[in-house]
Design a protein around this motif. Structure first.
Motif, PDB file in Angstrom:
ATOM      1  N   LYS A 170       0.451  -1.286  -0.396  1.00  0.00           N
ATOM      2  CA  LYS A 170       0.109  -0.127  -0.184  1.00  0.00           C
ATOM      3  C   LYS A 170       0.643   0.960   0.398  1.00  0.00           C
ATOM      4  N   MET A 171       1.848   1.078   0.434  1.00  0.00           N
ATOM      5  CA  MET A 171       3.053   2.503   1.416  1.00  0.00           C
ATOM      6  C   MET A 171       3.247   2.411  -0.351  1.00  0.00           C
ATOM      7  N   LEU A 172       4.194   1.578  -1.200  1.00  0.00           N
ATOM      8  CA  LEU A 172       4.593   1.524  -2.226  1.00  0.00           C
ATOM      9  C   LEU A 172       3.935   1.959  -3.282  1.00  0.00           C
ATOM     10  N   SER A 173       2.401   1.981  -3.149  1.00  0.00           N
ATOM     11  CA  SER A 173       1.945   1.931  -4.386  1.00  0.00           C
ATOM     12  C   SER A 173       1.144   3.451  -4.187  1.00  0.00           C
ATOM     13  N   ASP A 174       1.295   4.138  -3.143  1.00  0.00           N
ATOM     14  CA  ASP A 174       0.628   5.538  -3.367  1.00  0.00           C
ATOM     15  C   ASP A 174       1.864   6.461  -3.726  1.00  0.00           C
ATOM     16  N   ILE A 175       3.292   6.053  -3.708  1.00  0.00           N
ATOM     17  CA  ILE A 175       4.379   6.929  -3.783  1.00  0.00           C
ATOM     18  C   ILE A 175       4.668   6.127  -5.499  1.00  0.00           C
ATOM     19  N   ALA A 176       4.112   5.134  -6.057  1.00  0.00           N
ATOM     20  CA  ALA A 176       4.315   5.078  -7.360  1.00  0.00           C
ATOM     21  C   ALA A 176       3.765   6.138  -8.609  1.00  0.00           C
ATOM     22  N   THR A 177       4.257   5.587  -9.928  1.00  0.00           N
ATOM     23  CA  THR A 177       3.798   6.750 -11.130  1.00  0.00           C
ATOM     24  C   THR A 177       3.305   5.024 -11.067  1.00  0.00           C
ATOM     25  N   TYR A 178       3.680   4.227 -11.188  1.00  0.00           N
ATOM     26  CA  TYR A 178       2.037   2.769 -12.361  1.00  0.00           C
ATOM     27  C   TYR A 178       2.542   1.566 -11.312  1.00  0.00           C
ATOM     28  N   ASN A 179       1.135   1.491 -11.414  1.00  0.00           N
ATOM     29  CA  ASN A 179       1.100  -0.044 -10.563  1.00  0.00           C
ATOM     30  C   ASN A 179       0.737  -1.109 -11.603  1.00  0.00           C
ATOM     31  N   VAL A 180       1.263  -1.656 -11.534  1.00  0.00           N
ATOM     32  CA  VAL A 180       0.781  -3.221 -12.781  1.00  0.00           C
ATOM     33  C   VAL A 180       0.457  -4.154 -11.281  1.00  0.00           C
ATOM     34  N   VAL A 181      -0.914  -5.032 -11.106  1.00  0.00           N
ATOM     35  CA  VAL A 181      -1.643  -5.950 -10.966  1.00  0.00           C
ATOM     36  C   VAL A 181      -1.468  -7.131 -11.820  1.00  0.00           C
ATOM     37  N   VAL A 182      -1.030  -8.204 -11.038  1.00  0.00           N
ATOM     38  CA  VAL A 182      -0.806  -9.663 -12.377  1.00  0.00           C
ATOM     39  C   VAL A 182      -1.919 -11.281 -11.464  1.00  0.00           C
ATOM     40  N   THR A 183      -2.884 -11.235 -11.805  1.00  0.00           N
ATOM     41  CA  THR A 183      -3.646 -12.447 -11.427  1.00  0.00           C
ATOM     42  C   THR A 183      -4.598 -13.188 -13.075  1.00  0.00           C
ATOM     43  N   THR A 184      -4.785 -14.200 -12.433  1.00  0.00           N
ATOM     44  CA  THR A 184      -5.490 -15.016 -13.672  1.00  0.00           C
ATOM     45  C   THR A 184      -6.669 -14.709 -13.831  1.00  0.00           C
ATOM     46  N   SER A 185      -7.329 -15.077 -15.027  1.00  0.00           N
ATOM     47  CA  SER A 185      -8.767 -14.637 -15.437  1.00  0.00           C
ATOM     48  C   SER A 185      -9.960 -15.780 -14.729  1.00  0.00           C
ATOM     49  N   ASP A 186      -9.900 -16.323 -13.810  1.00  0.00           N
ATOM     50  CA  ASP A 186     -10.262 -17.033 -12.754  1.00  0.00           C
ATOM     51  C   ASP A 186     -11.514 -15.797 -11.728  1.00  0.00           C
ATOM     52  N   LEU A 204      -7.653   2.502  -6.986  1.00  0.00           N
ATOM     53  CA  LEU A 204      -7.689   1.308  -8.255  1.00  0.00           C
ATOM     54  C   LEU A 204      -7.813   1.982 -10.243  1.00  0.00           C
ATOM     55  N   ASP A 205      -7.662   3.629  -9.462  1.00  0.00           N
ATOM     56  CA  ASP A 205      -7.337   4.227 -11.036  1.00  0.00           C
ATOM     57  C   ASP A 205      -5.968   4.463 -10.744  1.00  0.00           C
ATOM     58  N   SER A 206      -4.834   4.055 -10.150  1.00  0.00           N
ATOM     59  CA  SER A 206      -3.663   4.184 -10.612  1.00  0.00           C
ATOM     60  C   SER A 206      -3.299   2.235 -11.208  1.00  0.00           C
ATOM     61  N   ILE A 207      -4.023   1.570 -11.777  1.00  0.00           N
ATOM     62  CA  ILE A 207      -3.849   0.031 -11.734  1.00  0.00           C
ATOM     63  C   ILE A 207      -3.309   0.409 -12.936  1.00  0.00           C
ATOM     64  N   ALA A 208      -2.548  -0.531 -13.864  1.00  0.00           N
ATOM     65  CA  ALA A 208      -3.027  -1.554 -14.626  1.00  0.00           C
ATOM     66  C   ALA A 208      -3.132  -2.900 -14.910  1.00  0.00           C
ATOM     67  N   TRP A 209      -3.705  -3.326 -14.605  1.00  0.00           N
ATOM     68  CA  TRP A 209      -4.155  -4.872 -14.616  1.00  0.00           C
ATOM     69  C   TRP A 209      -3.834  -5.839 -16.031  1.00  0.00           C
ATOM     70  N   LEU A 210      -2.972  -6.431 -15.358  1.00  0.00           N
ATOM     71  CA  LEU A 210      -2.764  -8.391 -16.683  1.00  0.00           C
ATOM     72  C   LEU A 210      -3.267  -9.252 -16.073  1.00  0.00           C
ATOM     73  N   ILE A 211      -4.276  -9.375 -16.538  1.00  0.00           N
ATOM     74  CA  ILE A 211      -5.458 -10.867 -17.120  1.00  0.00           C
ATOM     75  C   ILE A 211      -3.978 -11.997 -17.700  1.00  0.00           C
ATOM     76  N   ASN A 212      -3.012 -12.635 -16.680  1.00  0.00           N
ATOM     77  CA  ASN A 212      -2.204 -13.365 -17.231  1.00  0.00           C
ATOM     78  C   ASN A 212      -3.028 -15.011 -17.478  1.00  0.00           C
ATOM     79  N   MET A 213      -1.900 -15.681 -18.337  1.00  0.00           N
ATOM     80  CA  MET A 213      -2.300 -17.079 -18.537  1.00  0.00           C
ATOM     81  C   MET A 213      -4.227 -17.148 -19.511  1.00  0.00           C
ATOM     82  N   SER A 214      -4.725 -16.537 -19.975  1.00  0.00           N
ATOM     83  CA  SER A 214      -5.751 -16.335 -20.662  1.00  0.00           C
ATOM     84  C   SER A 214      -5.930 -17.286 -21.516  1.00  0.00           C
ATOM     85  N   ASP A 215      -7.239 -17.933 -22.272  1.00  0.00           N
ATOM     86  CA  ASP A 215      -7.270 -18.548 -22.943  1.00  0.00           C
ATOM     87  C   ASP A 215      -8.424 -18.083 -23.898  1.00  0.00           C
ATOM     88  N   LYS A 216      -8.869 -17.081 -23.717  1.00  0.00           N
ATOM     89  CA  LYS A 216      -9.611 -16.122 -24.408  1.00  0.00           C
ATOM     90  C   LYS A 216      -8.679 -14.664 -25.121  1.00  0.00           C
TER      91      LYS A 216
END
Length: 271
Positions: A170-186, A204-216
């Motif tokens: 949380k603390m680091l995401s507050d000082i970051a210019t970019y926050n990337v989160v990685v999940t599967t599509s489950d 949430l506006d600061s987040i770029a969300w990467l959906i990994n290992m997707s079948d679609k």
């Protein structure tokens, strides 16, 4: 307030004023957080000086990718076989003054490119006392490092592994210019991860969300609901990637998708 009554989890907000853009990368499990962080570092280092910090306090993996021994040598008065003496270990155990004095031996040089390169700060391979994580001088650490690089990529591992870890994220995401989160599509994973993000009040506006290992190649409405308002990208499931240390930038199926994610979700003007 009375410092004695502060719960062990409260990390003070860092004051950051240097030029390096900070990017955090974290996620819900072991589904490509380090692969994503490494891939973005590798993309950026073609034209920029990048520092990669392995701040996954539970399962650091970057040493294997860089093929570097995480233990720092040539630091006087410290036996070089001491497992606490990684870059972050020195920061947590010996403090900022020692870290700065020996920074040339602590920062590992990894890749060099025409336009820049990647340096690496090794993570911890022992259990750090939570109080040391909470009380560490992050403002000095990031201002010191931020003056030397254009980008600092912080691999933070999994959200939800411990309270003090989540506080750090949380603390680091507050000082970051970019926050990337990685999940599967489950769906369950997406829902639970969204709850965790809300719980620690990450913007949430600061987040770029990467959906990994997707079948679609597209996401359905339910998935969109879970990840809104975050911008997002999709990496396709390539069974040949599992268990390897291959970056998306080198993977035929996903190379263009990483570029698309970078250009449409990550490096975009956030109004």
């Amino acid at each position: 307030g009375n410092i004695g009554s502060v719960s062990v989890g409260t990390i003070q907000k860092a004051l950051y004023s240097e030029k390096a853009k900070i990017m955090t990368v974290f996620g819900s499990g072991s589904f490509g957080i380090t692969t994503t962080a490494m891939s973005l570092a590798s993309k950026l280092c073609a034209t920029s000086k990048v520092l990669y910090i392995d701040m996954d306090l539970v399962a650091p993996k970057a040493d294997a990718w860089f093929s570097k021994n995480p233990i720092c040598k040539n630091i006087s008065s410290i036996p070089s076989n001491n497992s606490k003496m990684s870059a972050l270990g020195i920061f947590y155990e010996l403090g900022m003054e020692t870290f700065m004095r020996y920074s040339a031996s602590i920062i590992h040089q990894c890749d060099r490119t025409k336009g820049g390169g990647i340096d690496y700060l090794s993570g911890v391979y022992y259990r750090v006392e939570p109080s040391k994580i909470v009380e560490a001088d992050y403002s000095s650490l990031f201002n010191f490092l931020g003056s030397m690089y254009q980008y600092i990529i912080i691999d933070l591992g999994r959200l939800g592994s411990s309270e003090v870890n989540d506080n750090l994220i949380k603390m680091l995401s507050d000082i970051a210019t970019y926050n990337v989160v990685v999940t599967t599509s489950d769906k369950f994973e997406l829902r639970n991860f969204r709850w965790k993000l809300n719980e620690i009040k990450i913007n949430l506006d600061s987040i770029a969300w990467l959906i990994n290992m997707s079948d679609k190649t597209a996401i359905d409405d339910r998935t969109k609901q879970y990840i809104t308002p975050c911008r997002y990208g999709i990496m396709l499931n390539d069974p040949s990637l599992h268990g390897t240390r291959e970056k998306f930038t080198r993977n035929k199926l996903n190379k263009d998708r990483l570029d698309l994610f970078a250009n449409t979700a990550l490096f975009v003007d956030r109004k």
